[in-house]
Design a protein around this motif. Structure first.
Motif, mmCIF file in Angstrom:
data_model
loop_
_atom_site.group_PDB
_atom_site.id
_atom_site.type_symbol
_atom_site.label_atom_id
_atom_site.label_comp_id
_atom_site.label_asym_id
_atom_site.label_seq_id
_atom_site.Cartn_x
_atom_site.Cartn_y
_atom_site.Cartn_z
ATOM 1 N N VAL A 31 0.746 -1.102 0.022
ATOM 2 C CA VAL A 31 -0.108 0.163 0.124
ATOM 3 C C VAL A 31 1.042 1.258 -0.055
ATOM 4 O O VAL A 31 1.992 1.292 0.744
ATOM 5 C CB VAL A 31 -1.057 -0.041 1.210
ATOM 6 N N THR A 32 0.311 2.139 -0.726
ATOM 7 C CA THR A 32 1.174 3.370 -0.773
ATOM 8 C C THR A 32 0.346 4.637 -0.292
ATOM 9 O O THR A 32 -0.984 4.501 -0.323
ATOM 10 C CB THR A 32 1.666 3.639 -2.234
ATOM 11 N N GLU A 33 1.024 5.747 -0.335
ATOM 12 C CA GLU A 33 0.428 7.202 -0.029
ATOM 13 C C GLU A 33 -0.114 7.080 1.464
ATOM 14 O O GLU A 33 0.054 6.351 2.266
ATOM 15 C CB GLU A 33 -0.519 7.586 -1.223
ATOM 16 N N ALA A 34 -1.119 8.005 1.836
ATOM 17 C CA ALA A 34 -1.504 8.311 3.010
ATOM 18 C C ALA A 34 -2.932 7.443 3.307
ATOM 19 O O ALA A 34 -3.430 7.019 2.332
ATOM 20 C CB ALA A 34 -1.872 9.746 3.311
ATOM 21 N N GLN A 35 -3.158 7.175 4.500
ATOM 22 C CA GLN A 35 -4.227 6.506 4.829
ATOM 23 C C GLN A 35 -5.669 7.161 4.212
ATOM 24 O O GLN A 35 -5.737 8.445 4.127
ATOM 25 C CB GLN A 35 -4.423 6.584 6.401
ATOM 26 N N GLY A 36 -6.431 6.034 3.515
ATOM 27 C CA GLY A 36 -7.854 6.694 3.101
ATOM 28 C C GLY A 36 -7.467 6.874 1.730
ATOM 29 O O GLY A 36 -8.546 7.295 0.973
ATOM 30 N N ARG A 37 -6.474 6.863 0.941
ATOM 31 C CA ARG A 37 -6.242 7.097 -0.502
ATOM 32 C C ARG A 37 -6.599 6.070 -1.265
ATOM 33 O O ARG A 37 -7.273 5.997 -2.377
ATOM 34 C CB ARG A 37 -4.645 7.466 -0.747
ATOM 35 N N GLY A 38 -6.281 4.878 -1.009
ATOM 36 C CA GLY A 38 -6.668 3.519 -1.932
ATOM 37 C C GLY A 38 -5.959 3.254 -2.960
ATOM 38 O O GLY A 38 -6.272 3.386 -4.273
ATOM 39 N N CYS A 39 -4.536 3.073 -2.818
ATOM 40 C CA CYS A 39 -3.676 2.817 -3.943
ATOM 41 C C CYS A 39 -2.514 1.802 -3.602
ATOM 42 O O CYS A 39 -2.170 1.643 -2.146
ATOM 43 C CB CYS A 39 -3.084 4.151 -4.263
ATOM 44 N N ALA A 40 -1.689 1.311 -4.378
ATOM 45 C CA ALA A 40 -0.711 0.333 -3.942
ATOM 46 C C ALA A 40 -0.135 -0.074 -5.188
ATOM 47 O O ALA A 40 -0.310 0.282 -6.232
ATOM 48 C CB ALA A 40 -1.721 -1.033 -3.513
ATOM 49 N N VAL A 41 0.826 -0.881 -4.833
ATOM 50 C CA VAL A 41 2.028 -1.382 -6.064
ATOM 51 C C VAL A 41 2.079 -2.916 -5.948
ATOM 52 O O VAL A 41 2.366 -3.676 -4.854
ATOM 53 C CB VAL A 41 3.438 -0.879 -5.527
ATOM 54 N N LEU A 42 1.797 -3.413 -6.884
ATOM 55 C CA LEU A 42 1.497 -4.907 -6.997
ATOM 56 C C LEU A 42 3.097 -5.453 -7.318
ATOM 57 O O LEU A 42 3.967 -5.080 -8.231
ATOM 58 C CB LEU A 42 0.755 -5.282 -8.239
ATOM 59 N N ILE A 43 3.415 -6.453 -6.447
ATOM 60 C CA ILE A 43 4.940 -7.000 -6.686
ATOM 61 C C ILE A 43 4.751 -8.085 -7.519
ATOM 62 O O ILE A 43 4.086 -9.147 -7.227
ATOM 63 C CB ILE A 43 5.253 -7.524 -5.301
ATOM 64 N N ARG A 44 5.177 -8.012 -8.824
ATOM 65 C CA ARG A 44 4.841 -8.763 -10.124
ATOM 66 C C ARG A 44 5.936 -9.812 -10.230
ATOM 67 O O ARG A 44 5.815 -11.243 -10.391
ATOM 68 C CB ARG A 44 4.679 -8.113 -11.220
ATOM 69 N N ALA A 45 7.382 -9.852 -9.739
ATOM 70 C CA ALA A 45 8.474 -10.497 -9.962
ATOM 71 C C ALA A 45 9.538 -10.412 -9.014
ATOM 72 O O ALA A 45 9.936 -9.170 -8.899
ATOM 73 C CB ALA A 45 8.892 -10.799 -11.344
ATOM 74 N N LEU A 46 10.297 -11.366 -8.730
ATOM 75 C CA LEU A 46 11.379 -11.307 -7.845
ATOM 76 C C LEU A 46 12.506 -12.040 -8.412
ATOM 77 O O LEU A 46 12.247 -13.163 -8.929
ATOM 78 C CB LEU A 46 11.197 -11.904 -6.342
ATOM 79 N N GLU A 47 13.627 -11.668 -8.048
ATOM 80 C CA GLU A 47 14.979 -12.472 -8.483
ATOM 81 C C GLU A 47 15.049 -13.227 -7.270
ATOM 82 O O GLU A 47 15.702 -12.533 -6.333
ATOM 83 C CB GLU A 47 16.062 -11.485 -8.983
ATOM 84 N N PRO A 48 15.148 -14.427 -7.027
ATOM 85 C CA PRO A 48 15.435 -15.031 -5.862
ATOM 86 C C PRO A 48 16.656 -14.888 -5.289
ATOM 87 O O PRO A 48 17.511 -15.005 -6.135
ATOM 88 C CB PRO A 48 15.243 -16.617 -5.760
ATOM 89 N N LEU A 49 16.967 -14.626 -3.894
ATOM 90 C CA LEU A 49 18.359 -14.353 -3.550
ATOM 91 C C LEU A 49 18.706 -15.146 -2.186
ATOM 92 O O LEU A 49 19.592 -15.760 -2.117
ATOM 93 C CB LEU A 49 18.361 -12.932 -2.869
ATOM 94 N N ALA A 50 17.406 -15.557 -1.550
ATOM 95 C CA ALA A 50 17.858 -16.432 -0.270
ATOM 96 C C ALA A 50 16.754 -17.472 -0.133
ATOM 97 O O ALA A 50 15.524 -16.789 -0.529
ATOM 98 C CB ALA A 50 18.156 -15.446 0.906
ATOM 99 N N GLY A 51 16.994 -18.513 0.465
ATOM 100 C CA GLY A 51 15.586 -19.463 0.975
ATOM 101 C C GLY A 51 15.274 -19.989 -0.480
ATOM 102 O O GLY A 51 14.050 -20.320 -0.307
ATOM 103 N N ILE A 52 16.139 -20.229 -1.420
ATOM 104 C CA ILE A 52 15.641 -20.766 -2.649
ATOM 105 C C ILE A 52 15.227 -22.122 -2.486
ATOM 106 O O ILE A 52 14.356 -22.431 -3.256
ATOM 107 C CB ILE A 52 16.852 -20.577 -3.621
ATOM 108 N N GLU A 53 15.803 -22.853 -1.680
ATOM 109 C CA GLU A 53 15.275 -24.244 -1.590
ATOM 110 C C GLU A 53 14.015 -24.238 -1.007
ATOM 111 O O GLU A 53 13.126 -25.216 -1.538
ATOM 112 C CB GLU A 53 16.277 -25.083 -0.528
ATOM 113 N N SER A 54 13.638 -23.495 -0.081
ATOM 114 C CA SER A 54 12.302 -23.445 0.369
ATOM 115 C C SER A 54 11.441 -22.801 -0.529
ATOM 116 O O SER A 54 10.297 -23.728 -0.715
ATOM 117 C CB SER A 54 12.347 -22.382 1.509
ATOM 118 N N MET A 55 11.762 -21.811 -1.570
ATOM 119 C CA MET A 55 10.873 -21.459 -2.387
ATOM 120 C C MET A 55 10.476 -22.470 -3.509
ATOM 121 O O MET A 55 9.287 -22.892 -4.233
ATOM 122 C CB MET A 55 11.618 -20.323 -3.450
#
Length: 208
Positions: free
Chosen positions: A99-123
């Motif tokens: 979620v972004t901006e101030a409370q009550g605004r209603g906006c966000a950033v979707l996390i679409r992809a990651l480059e795995p760095l740690a915990g790869i076996e678990s993933m």
DNA sequence: GCAAGGATCTAA
DNA sequence: TAGATCCTTGCC
């Protein structure tokens, strides 16, 4: 990135704080590229570098879940910047937003992809695949690899066991912009951000 | 190319 | 209360 250089020893001390997220959504989406999402789950450190995001704006954005106002489902989008908004997608997957901006605004950033760095076996276990390039290359896959579910809706991402580290951008890494993926309304807006030529970016095709 | 999959919201 | 929609994925 050289994965082996990543260390957790003092990582939580360097985490991004709420003010980072309380800025314009497009800027946060852009600046989250290269940042490292870290989660400690059942004692295991999971981490991945954010390589693809999408902004969902508080106004003039019909594709946003908040476009028609607050409902039980999207309530987290109206929380204060730095919270998680997790929702179920297509009845099957979860998608994770910050979620972004101030409370009550209603906006966000979707996390679409990651480059795995740690915990790869678990993933790999969570995703039931060994192919590292495909562990987090899409929003549903990110959630599955890091074990996110509706239980995490409204959680803070400025927490010692769930946080985001400042960007690690390699020399020559370039940021690209496109239309967002998988939407029909407001499909032409250039609100998807990703690292050009990064192999961990999702295969999703821009809608415009 | 398309089914799986289920919650959510809108209109009736 | 029915029906369309949905910020996807992986297999056909």
């Amino acid at each position: 990135m050289e994965h082996e250089k990543f260390s957790f020893d003092k990582a939580p001390e360097h985490r991004l704080r709420e003010p980072f997220f309380m800025r314009p959504t497009e800027l946060v989406a852009l600046e989250l590229l290269g940042c490292v999402l870290v989660r400690r789950l059942y004692g295991i450190m999971l981490a991945g570098r954010i390589v693809e995001t999408e902004a969902y704006l508080h106004s003039d954005d019909a594709a946003s879940h908040a476009a028609n106002g607050r409902t039980p489902r999207n309530a987290a989008m109206f929380a204060t910047g730095g919270c998680l908004y997790v929702y179920r997608s297509y009845g099957i997957h979860y998608c994770v937003n910050v979620v972004t901006e101030a409370q009550g605004r209603g906006c966000a950033v979707l996390i679409r992809a990651l480059e795995p760095l740690a915990g790869i076996e678990s993933m790999q276990r969570q995703r039931r695949t060994d192919e590292v390039k495909r562990l987090c290359n899409g929003p549903g896959n990110v959630a599955k690899a890091l074990g996110f579910s509706i239980e995490d809706n409204m959680a803070s991402v400025c927490h010692p066991e769930l946080f985001i580290l400042p960007a690690l951008l390699g020399e020559g890494e370039r940021i690209a912009v496109s239309a967002r993926v998988g939407i029909t309304k407001s499909a032409g807006l250039p609100l998807r951000f990703y690292l050009a030529d990064n192999p961990f970016v999702s295969k999703g095709k821009p809608s415009a």
